[in-house]
Design an enzyme around this catalytic site. Sequence first.
Site, PDB file in Angstrom:
ATOM      1  N   HIS A 101       0.846  -1.200   0.000  1.00 13.60           N
ATOM      2  CA  HIS A 101       0.000   0.000   0.000  1.00 13.60           C
ATOM      3  C   HIS A 101       0.880   1.249   0.000  1.00 13.60           C
ATOM      4  O   HIS A 101       1.954   1.254   0.602  1.00 13.60           O
ATOM      5  CB  HIS A 101      -0.914  -0.004   1.228  1.00 13.60           C
ATOM      6  CG  HIS A 101      -1.979   1.044   1.162  1.00 13.60           C
ATOM      7  ND1 HIS A 101      -1.738   2.352   1.527  1.00 13.60           N
ATOM      8  CD2 HIS A 101      -3.267   0.982   0.738  1.00 13.60           C
ATOM      9  CE1 HIS A 101      -2.853   3.052   1.339  1.00 13.60           C
ATOM     10  NE2 HIS A 101      -3.794   2.246   0.869  1.00 13.60           N
ATOM     11  N   SER A 219     -10.530   7.516  -2.844  1.00 18.20           N
ATOM     12  CA  SER A 219     -11.762   8.283  -2.667  1.00 18.20           C
ATOM     13  C   SER A 219     -12.979   7.653  -3.342  1.00 18.20           C
ATOM     14  O   SER A 219     -13.811   8.349  -3.920  1.00 18.20           O
ATOM     15  CB  SER A 219     -11.559   9.730  -3.147  1.00 18.20           C
ATOM     16  OG  SER A 219     -10.535  10.365  -2.381  1.00 18.20           O
TER      17      SER A 219
HETATM   18  P1  13P Z   1      -9.662   6.479   0.555  1.00 17.29           P
HETATM   19  O1  13P Z   1     -10.821   5.680   0.020  1.00 17.29           O
HETATM   20  O2  13P Z   1      -9.878   6.964   1.956  1.00 17.29           O
HETATM   21  O3  13P Z   1      -9.215   7.531  -0.406  1.00 17.29           O
HETATM   22  O4  13P Z   1      -8.428   5.438   0.685  1.00 17.29           O
HETATM   23  C1  13P Z   1      -8.078   4.650  -0.412  1.00 17.29           C
HETATM   24  C2  13P Z   1      -7.102   3.629   0.026  1.00 17.29           C
HETATM   25  O5  13P Z   1      -5.966   3.936   0.330  1.00 17.29           O
HETATM   26  C3  13P Z   1      -7.552   2.234   0.107  1.00 17.29           C
HETATM   27  O6  13P Z   1      -6.480   1.364   0.319  1.00 17.29           O
END
Ligand code: 13P
Length: 255
Positions: A101, A219
């Site tokens: 990640h 998002s």
């Molecule tokens: P958001 O949906 O909060 O932007 O995060 C995305 C994410 O990093 C999922 O691993």
Amino acid sequence: MADTSRLRKPVIAGNWKMYKTQREARDFFAEFQPLVAAATHCEIVVAPTFTALAASVEAAKGSAIGIAAQDVYWASEGAFTGEVSPRMLVEAGCRAVIIGHSERRQFFGETDESANRKVKAAVAAGLTPILCVGELLAEREAGDTQSVLERQFRGSLAALTTAEFSRIIMAYEPVWAIGTGRTATPEIAAEAHKFLRDLAARSFSAKDAASLRILYGGSVKPENIKGLMAQAEIDGALVGGASLDARQFAAIVNY
Ligand code: 13P
């Protein structure tokens, strides 16, 4: 809803990051499960923190919801203070694990090489790796998106056999769209997914590329999931913030 024209079964995964205690996890599943009980069009995955894994596995028992970890170390045991091994995750009831990640890359020194070792170890233990790749805003603006994705793809999946590759899920998460409210348009995401799928065809086989599931992350909300899933190249979502709320995450699952 259920669209049978898809080649690949979608996956909607929630990454809880460093949110939710065990109690909060139990409360989430109590509210979430009835809301997604009828969902058979996709696989549902939730990735809680390490300490909430066992409580989440227990709470999700008997449902189709799979529990994933957010990271793993590659050794099966040893003097590695603070780390958790693939077989420990399997024993805890995990089916999958997020690897590479961008937050691990940004804050905790994850590299393509360490992600590669983790992917191999996870597959060997029977876990499904959800391997994340994605470019920074500066890289996109410099026109380097494809070279960054190619470097991450090749580095993180180096020396995988075709059989190992067939076990992974990928997530395209442009760093500039994570937690910013700024989603990639469905077209931008689909273009990156297509690029990754073409790379998979060249690096492994056309058949493996065609069955590779590539999730979009950044998002994702109930308001934009439909547009994203309308793209044939987008096989699901990896959801951060919106996966913390049972109703919002259920609305995304039931897109
Ligand atoms: P958001 O949906 O909060 O932007 O995060 C995305 C994410 O990093 C999922 O691993």
